[in-house]
Design a protein around this motif. Structure first.
Motif, short mmCIF file in Angstrom:
data_model
loop_
_atom_site.label_atom_id
_atom_site.label_comp_id
_atom_site.label_asym_id
_atom_site.label_seq_id
_atom_site.Cartn_x
_atom_site.Cartn_y
_atom_site.Cartn_z
N GLU A 142 1.25 -3.23 -7.34
CA GLU A 142 1.00 -3.27 -5.89
C GLU A 142 0.45 -4.60 -5.42
O GLU A 142 0.46 -4.90 -4.23
CB GLU A 142 0.02 -2.16 -5.48
N GLN A 172 6.46 -3.16 6.73
CA GLN A 172 5.94 -1.82 6.48
C GLN A 172 5.12 -1.80 5.18
O GLN A 172 5.60 -2.20 4.12
CB GLN A 172 7.10 -0.83 6.36
N HIS A 173 3.89 -1.33 5.28
CA HIS A 173 3.02 -1.08 4.12
C HIS A 173 2.76 -2.35 3.30
O HIS A 173 2.47 -2.26 2.11
CB HIS A 173 3.61 0.00 3.20
N GLU A 174 2.87 -3.51 3.92
CA GLU A 174 2.67 -4.75 3.17
C GLU A 174 1.61 -5.59 3.90
O GLU A 174 1.69 -5.79 5.11
CB GLU A 174 3.98 -5.52 3.06
N SER A 233 0.83 -1.20 0.00
CA SER A 233 0.00 0.00 0.00
C SER A 233 0.87 1.26 0.00
O SER A 233 2.08 1.21 0.24
CB SER A 233 -0.91 0.01 1.22
N PRO A 285 2.25 4.63 1.72
CA PRO A 285 2.57 4.91 3.13
C PRO A 285 1.37 5.55 3.84
O PRO A 285 0.73 6.44 3.32
CB PRO A 285 3.75 5.88 3.02
#
Length: 923
Positions: A336, A301-303, A252, A254
């Motif tokens: 993504e 992070q962001h996953e 995604s 941040p």
């Protein structure tokens, strides 16, 4: 989320306004059943999106807005010929009752709705003059607005689709839970959930999409039907039928956190539903595999791992992201998103003991290539870690989930890499391995190796404090965790009770007499509780349940419950019924348990580790002061397990059962003997001159030198320090290499006065702080026949008894007068017992006394006026009012207080003369 996109050509609502022949608002008696009339305000109109499909229903104003199909057919002329593959209907049948005879029997029994009865008929007409007719039958293509439970439709769905939901405990406090607590544990709704009037969605397959469809005729047959709207589509398959669940990895932007729940959802699927969105986990497999002590996984992070179920032509919708809608068929082309392996292989995972090859229970964790947890087929995919909200056999450790199995479990594993962890207690080496699943994989066998054999030496493990499991689940989890004895405790929380029906005062589940192996046992006892005076664990007692389970009002018992028992009375009754008494989760609630211990009604004190971060020094501080005063209750370990965040035996008791067979009774005897240690992983042996933990040693007045021998081993918690504690103070310490795992040593300690000695072990997990990971029970050394007695600790114990007395007198809701006086007498007895010992040891102490014994100074008449004059000077303010303080210096003069205890006193009559005034607790 609104799933309609600006250029969505998958669905086109048909303009059927010309066919509407009735207005919902004008429905009256004779038009339809009274049940529909009562709820006609719930009938749908206007623009609607149902299961992700757009419909244009009738207008909300006074114009005709529904087709009432009752007495005559209705024809819909299509504005242009159609070649669509399916027509999607929103319709419903009016209620129709079956004849019931006076005796309640229905014949013929067609059910409710009446199964298979044709309500109407839809006929498709083509430009070549041909037609195709479709009977619309109850419980097939259509159903009634409301149903009997369990009589659902076979070919149509209620208009509200199922969705993911959170448990009530996950709902923010500012939001009112919309779903009852128990039902919220489902974590999912069902089709039609929350609807008062079901509108049914039916996909009619056009048998001739190659022909021109020009009109639709709707004919009534038996009963009344409501047609609200029709949408056409050329999708190849039924849009209301979703595929099996799949997972995708999502990176995604941040700051974006996927939220699939409720009105604030920012991620969804139109023709489907998001099941869960969880952080992808980093296990760092290079250091995780074959490591007995790997760190827990950390979220990336962001996953995210997004699990969903959907029609293949569905769109994934993301609020605030670009693009806002992604066709699932194009998901793999997005940078993504990446689809995870969805070909699953059914595999049996079997756990065996290396030496015998026999199947053994254990705790197992399985995850895939992205760290996603894979549950056994009969396990929770999303374990619930909230208090008293999960009845499965799982363990939740932050993001790391595990399941308990009896030695074998069925899994659906993705092809490719999977990672498996298996653990079983503190004596078996943990296993963490990688496996590659292929189309040929049927069975995975994992062998466990016992590398420490404390059980062979006679040591038995136990958890003294477990809640909320069924006895059989407790037996499985105890076996899987290597805990020989699980004490499952019945108790009360306000108006909630746990395990009431499991208590019978006699049965030991898992014993040979009960048909078990005798190696793993479960016994149901009780934890009796009072929120101020304290809690007490009553284990293994026989006969009737000791009640009340809780007393004195919330937060333990119900509002208005009077105080009817003390901790000491409960403990005494347990011992009279041949049970074992444990003071739980030392020290809190920290009050009247002191009286029970002073009166000798406590068999052991319990160390907990609520955050699984070691034995709390605060707990040890409380225990040490009792040891310092000669009250040598051994230490036991109990988890106070109340949720899946705590594993049975995370902190546990090791006790020595030697020269007799292991049974629940011999286990209780081993606890009483004090041959115990408490541990979160390290195992130990500790002896002084051949005396084991819990022993009492006698030395002459000259004292002597103690020869201390110890051994420590660990395959789970890395050991960092080994310490010798003497009367609460650190006497010896060595720092060890955590990688070694096995240590032995000895010390020689000169002793000149009475003391107690214990072994204390520290350990450390990776980047976590050092913790106290194990502690032995004490060995007591008596020099010249004089027991340990430390004045400063004695005063603190006395204050607890006095405070408990004050609570009973002032704040506690009173029962009858006899009960009130009986409880006060119990505390008076404890107070006098300790007070007399202080006299015997010549203690100078300041306390708020509970006993009126002015005759204490009858032989020293000239001090009495001094006492009276000093009372106002030494009064002090306490938490419950003004109490009298007294300063005592006692020696060898003996007198009797009339309570069966002798006082030994010397009095000095100078500046240290006593000012003594102890009020009568039952006056």
């Amino acid at each position: 989320m609104n799933s309609m996109t600006p250029h969505d050509h998958r669905f086109v609502p048909l303009p059927i306004q010309a066919a509407y022949n009735w207005t919902i608002a004008s429905l009256g008696h004779g038009d339809c059943s009274d049940a529909v009339l009562t709820h006609k305000d719930k009938l749908l109109t206007g623009r609607q999106e149902l299961w992700g499909v757009p419909f244009m229903l009738g207008p909300q104003d006074g114009a005709n807005n529904v087709i009432l199909l009752k007495d005559q057919e209705v024809e819909l002329i299509l504005p242009q010929p159609l070649h669509d593959r399916q027509l999607l209907f929103v319709h419903a049948a009016d209620f129709k009752e079956s004849f019931t005879s006076p005796d309640g029997i229905i014949n013929p029994m067609m059910g409710t709705p009446r199964l298979g009865e044709t309500v109407c008929e839809y006929v498709l007409h083509y430009s070549d003059g041909t037609e195709a007719a479709f009977p619309i039958r109850r419980r097939y293509q259509i159903s009634e607005f409301q149903l009997k439970w369990g009589e659902n439709s076979f070919e149509s769905f209620p208009h509200i689709k199922p969705r993911t939901m959170v448990t009530n405990s996950d709902v923010l406090h500012k939001e009112a839970p919309a779903i009852p607590w128990g039902q919220s544990q489902l974590r999912t709704t069902f089709p039609g959930f929350g609807s008062g009037m079901h509108h049914w969605l039916y996909a009619l397959n056009n048998p001739h999409p190659d022909k021109e469809l020009i009109r639709l005729v709707m004919r009534p047959a038996d009963g009344t039907a409501f047609i609200f709207g029709i949408t056409r589509t050329s999708l190849a398959t039924n849009p209301f039928r979703w595929d099996a669940r799949r997972k995708a990895r999502y990176v995604s932007a941040p700051g974006f956190v996927p939220q699939p729940f409720g009105d604030n959802a920012n991620i969804g699927i139109d023709l489907g539903a998001i099941i869960s969105a969880a952080p992808a986990l980093e296990y760092n497999h290079a250091s995780w595999l074959d490591n007995p002590n790997p760190p827990l996984p950390a979220p990336k992070q962001h996953e995210w791992i997004v699990e969903y179920t959907a029609h293949p032509d569905a769109h994934l919708l993301i609020r605030g992201e670009s693009p806002a809608a992604i066709p699932l068929r194009e998901l793999s082309a997005s940078s993504e998103w990446s689809l995870m392996e969805h070909t699953l292989r059914r595999v049996t995972v079997r756990i065996t003991e290396q030496s015998s090859g026999s199947k053994v229970a254990a705790k197992i964790h399985v995850h895939g290539a992205f760290g996603e947890y894979i549950a056994p087929l009969n396990g929770h995919r999303l374990p619930n870690a909230h208090w008293f909200e999960d009845y499965g056999t799982e363990y939740v450790q932050d993001f790391h989930y595990s399941a308990y199995i009896d030695g074998e479990a069925e899994y659906k594993l993705p092809l490719g890499s999977v990672y498996i962890e298996v653990t079983k207690g503190f004596e078996i080496r943990p296993v963490r391995k990688h496996f590659t699943i292929t189309s040929e994989t049927n069975v995975i066998t994992i062998e466990l190796e016992r590398v420490l054999n404390w059980r062979h030496k006679g040591w038995v493990t136990a958890d003294t404090h477990v809640h909320f499991l069924s006895p059989q689940t407790a037996l499985l989890e105890g076996n899987a965790e290597g805990v020989n004895v699980v004490n499952l405790l019945t108790s009360q929380w306000g108006e909630m009770f746990s395990n009431l029906g499991d208590f019978d005062g006699k049965t030991t589940i898992g014993s040979r007499e009960n048909g078990g192996s005798g190696e793993y046992l479960v016994r149901v006892g009780t934890e009796n509780r009072q929120h101020v005076l304290g809690h007490i664990s009553l284990l293994g007692y026989e006969g009737k349940m000791i009640v009340p389970l809780c007393t004195g009002g919330p937060d333990e018992s119900g509002l208005g419950d009077p105080l009817e028992a003390t901790i000491t009375e409960w403990a005494r009754q347990c011992r009279e019924q041949n049970g074992l008494v444990v003071m739980p989760h030392l020290p809190n609630p920290r009050a009247e348990g002191a009286a029970a211990l002073v009166l000798g009604e406590i068999d052991a004190v319990e160390m907990c580790s609520f955050e699984n971060v070691g034995i709390n020094p605060y707990s040890l501080s409380d225990w040490y002061r009792y040891l310092n005063c000669g009250y040598h209750s051994p230490a036991v370990g109990g988890t106070d397990k109340m949720s899946q965040q705590t594993a049975v035996g995370t902190i546990r008791t090791y006790s020595l059962v030697r020269s007799v067979s292991f049974t629940y009774d011999t286990w209780m005897s081993s606890i009483r003997s004090g041959h115990t240690f408490v541990t979160l992983g390290p195992l130990l042996e500790f002896q002084i001159g051949g005396c084991v933990m819990g022993s009492l040693m006698q030395l002459p007045g000259s004292g002597g030198t103690l020869d201390i021998v110890w051994q420590v081993s660990s395959v789970t918690v890395p050991v960092t320090k080994i310490e010798l504690v003497v009367s609460g103070l650190l006497r010896e310490e060595i720092t060890v290499d955590p990688e070694v795992g096995q240590y032995a040593g000895h010390w020689s300690i000169p002793v000149k006065e009475s003391c107690w000695l214990a072994l204390r072990i520290r350990g450390k997990y990776h980047d976590q702080s050092e913790m106290i990971a194990a502690h032995s029970s004490a060995i007591t050394v008596i020099v010249d026949g004089k027991s340990c007695f430390k004045s400063t600790d004695a005063v603190t114990i006395l204050e607890q008894i006095e405070g408990s007395t004050a609570y009973i007198k002032t704040l506690a809701t009173r029962a009858d007068e006899q009960t009130y006086k009986r409880m006060l007498m119990t505390l008076t007895s404890a107070h006098r017992a300790l007070h007399n010992r202080m006299h015997q040891h010549g203690i100078l102490h300041q306390h708020s006394a509970v006993d009126q014994h002015d005759h204490h100074h009858h032989a020293i008449g000239r001090t009495m006026n001094h006492h009276a004059s000093q009372r106002s000077r030494i009064r002090r303010i306490s938490g419950y009012g003004i109490k009298n303080n007294s300063i005592h210096r006692h020696g060898g003069h003996k007198h009797d207080h009339g309570d069966g205890h002798e006082h030994h006193e010397h009095h000095s009559h100078g500046q240290d003369s006593s000012a003594h005034d102890d009020g009568d607790p039952i006056s």
